[in-house]
Design a protein around this motif. Structure first.
Motif, mmCIF file in Angstrom:
data_model
loop_
_atom_site.group_PDB
_atom_site.id
_atom_site.type_symbol
_atom_site.label_atom_id
_atom_site.label_comp_id
_atom_site.label_asym_id
_atom_site.label_seq_id
_atom_site.Cartn_x
_atom_site.Cartn_y
_atom_site.Cartn_z
ATOM 1 N N LEU A 1 -34.206 50.860 -25.794
ATOM 2 C CA LEU A 1 -34.524 49.570 -25.173
ATOM 3 C C LEU A 1 -35.101 48.585 -26.180
ATOM 4 C CD1 LEU A 1 -36.124 50.835 -21.844
ATOM 5 C CD2 LEU A 1 -34.110 49.370 -22.017
ATOM 6 N N CYS B 1 -29.453 56.784 -19.021
ATOM 7 C CA CYS B 1 -29.536 56.625 -20.485
ATOM 8 C C CYS B 1 -29.617 57.998 -21.140
ATOM 9 C CB CYS B 1 -30.744 55.759 -20.844
ATOM 10 S SG CYS B 1 -30.733 55.248 -22.577
ATOM 11 N N CYS C 1 -24.116 52.718 -20.234
ATOM 12 C CA CYS C 1 -24.553 51.317 -20.341
ATOM 13 C C CYS C 1 -23.866 50.410 -19.322
ATOM 14 C CB CYS C 1 -24.313 50.798 -21.752
ATOM 15 S SG CYS C 1 -25.229 51.716 -23.001
ATOM 16 N N CYS D 1 -25.869 50.443 -16.025
ATOM 17 C CA CYS D 1 -27.320 50.473 -16.249
ATOM 18 C C CYS D 1 -27.990 49.183 -15.776
ATOM 19 C CB CYS D 1 -27.578 50.675 -17.743
ATOM 20 S SG CYS D 1 -29.327 50.656 -18.162
ATOM 21 N N CYS E 1 -31.862 45.316 -22.646
ATOM 22 C CA CYS E 1 -31.831 46.406 -23.612
ATOM 23 C C CYS E 1 -31.299 45.953 -24.969
ATOM 24 C CB CYS E 1 -30.954 47.521 -23.071
ATOM 25 S SG CYS E 1 -30.815 48.909 -24.198
ATOM 26 N N ARG F 1 -28.099 47.908 -26.064
ATOM 27 C CA ARG F 1 -26.913 47.418 -25.371
ATOM 28 C C ARG F 1 -26.303 46.226 -26.120
ATOM 29 N NH1 ARG F 1 -22.822 48.363 -21.818
ATOM 30 N NH2 ARG F 1 -21.878 46.339 -21.449
HETATM 31 S S1 SF4 Z 1 -28.110 49.652 -21.651
HETATM 32 FE FE1 SF4 Z 1 -29.789 50.516 -22.891
HETATM 33 S S2 SF4 Z 1 -31.154 51.558 -21.426
HETATM 34 FE FE2 SF4 Z 1 -29.195 51.204 -20.418
HETATM 35 S S3 SF4 Z 1 -28.038 53.088 -20.766
HETATM 36 FE FE3 SF4 Z 1 -27.474 51.671 -22.397
HETATM 37 S S4 SF4 Z 1 -28.837 52.165 -24.103
HETATM 38 FE FE4 SF4 Z 1 -29.729 53.076 -22.219
#
Ligand code: SF4
Length: 207
Positions: free
Chosen positions: A146, A185, A192, A195, A201, A204
């Motif tokens: 994150l 995660c 992602c 999510c 994040c 991401r």
């Molecule tokens: S967006 Fe970030 S928090 Fe969400 S699954 Fe992907 S790496 Fe993990």
């Protein structure tokens, strides 16, 4: 601070049920379950403790158990030999030095065999409702992805998270990050696209 609060709010909506899944009916039993949970799943621990606690659910009983019998009873979790030694010694100390009561002081918890920083934090927050933010592998991974922290060691992650999350939310943040790490995660295949923290994040954004 603001982003960490946003993240906690989001996760709270997503996992209103977040909390410990380790079954127990006393502070001592919770402590035993936490020690058993290192490198094991909660399901494995609950299977083992369901039987163990039937006859050995008190510090007195566990302090007196034969070590090889204890090993036998907790064989279903990882590192069971080490854990058996720690649990027996821990129970003896609880009986001899703490009159059978689990201490609430962080350093006293930390001095018990098998209890590291993560466990001491979790025991304090779940059993004593005191501020505690335990960092296990899920909390460490998710917090780094994150971008809440940029750390190599769980201890650094704990310090950094405690600096940016209000104390009253520490325990909640611990459980929420674990739930998120287990369900979405995940270590190998973070989902992602599915999510709720997508827009919050840093990892991401790199994809
Ligand atoms: S967006 Fe970030 S928090 Fe969400 S699954 Fe992907 S790496 Fe993990």
């Amino acid at each position: 601070m603001q982003r960490s609060i946003e993240i906690i709010k989001c996760l709270k909506k997503e996992y209103p049920e977040a909390g410990t899944l380790l079954q127990h009916s006393s502070p001592f039993q919770f402590m035993v379950a936490v020690v058993l949970s290192a490198q094991s799943t909660d399901e494995q621990v609950n299977r083992v403790t369901a039987e163990l606690f039937a006859d050995y659910g008190t510090p007195e009983a566990l302090a007196a158990i034969d070590l090889s019998l204890l090993e036998e009873k907790i064989r279903g979790v990882g590192l069971y030999r080490n854990k058996a030694r720690h649990l027996k010694k821990m129970a003896q100390i609880i009986v001899e030095q703490y009159q059978g009561e689990v201490p609430s002081d962080f350093d006293e918890l930390l001095s018990l065999p098998g209890v590291g920083r993560k466990s001491a934090n979790v025991i304090r927050s779940v059993v004593f409702k005191k501020p505690g933010l335990g960092v296990d592998t899920h909390v460490h991974r998710v917090a780094n992805r994150l971008g809440l922290v940029n750390s190599k060691l769980p201890e650094q992650t704990e310090k950094a998270l405690k600096e940016q999350i209000p104390e009253k939310c520490w325990s909640e943040a611990h459980h929420l990050l674990i739930f998120h790490g287990r369900r979405i995660c995940q270590a190998r295949k973070p989902q992602c696209n599915n999510c709720v923290l997508e827009g919050l994040c840093e990892k991401r954004f790199e994809k």
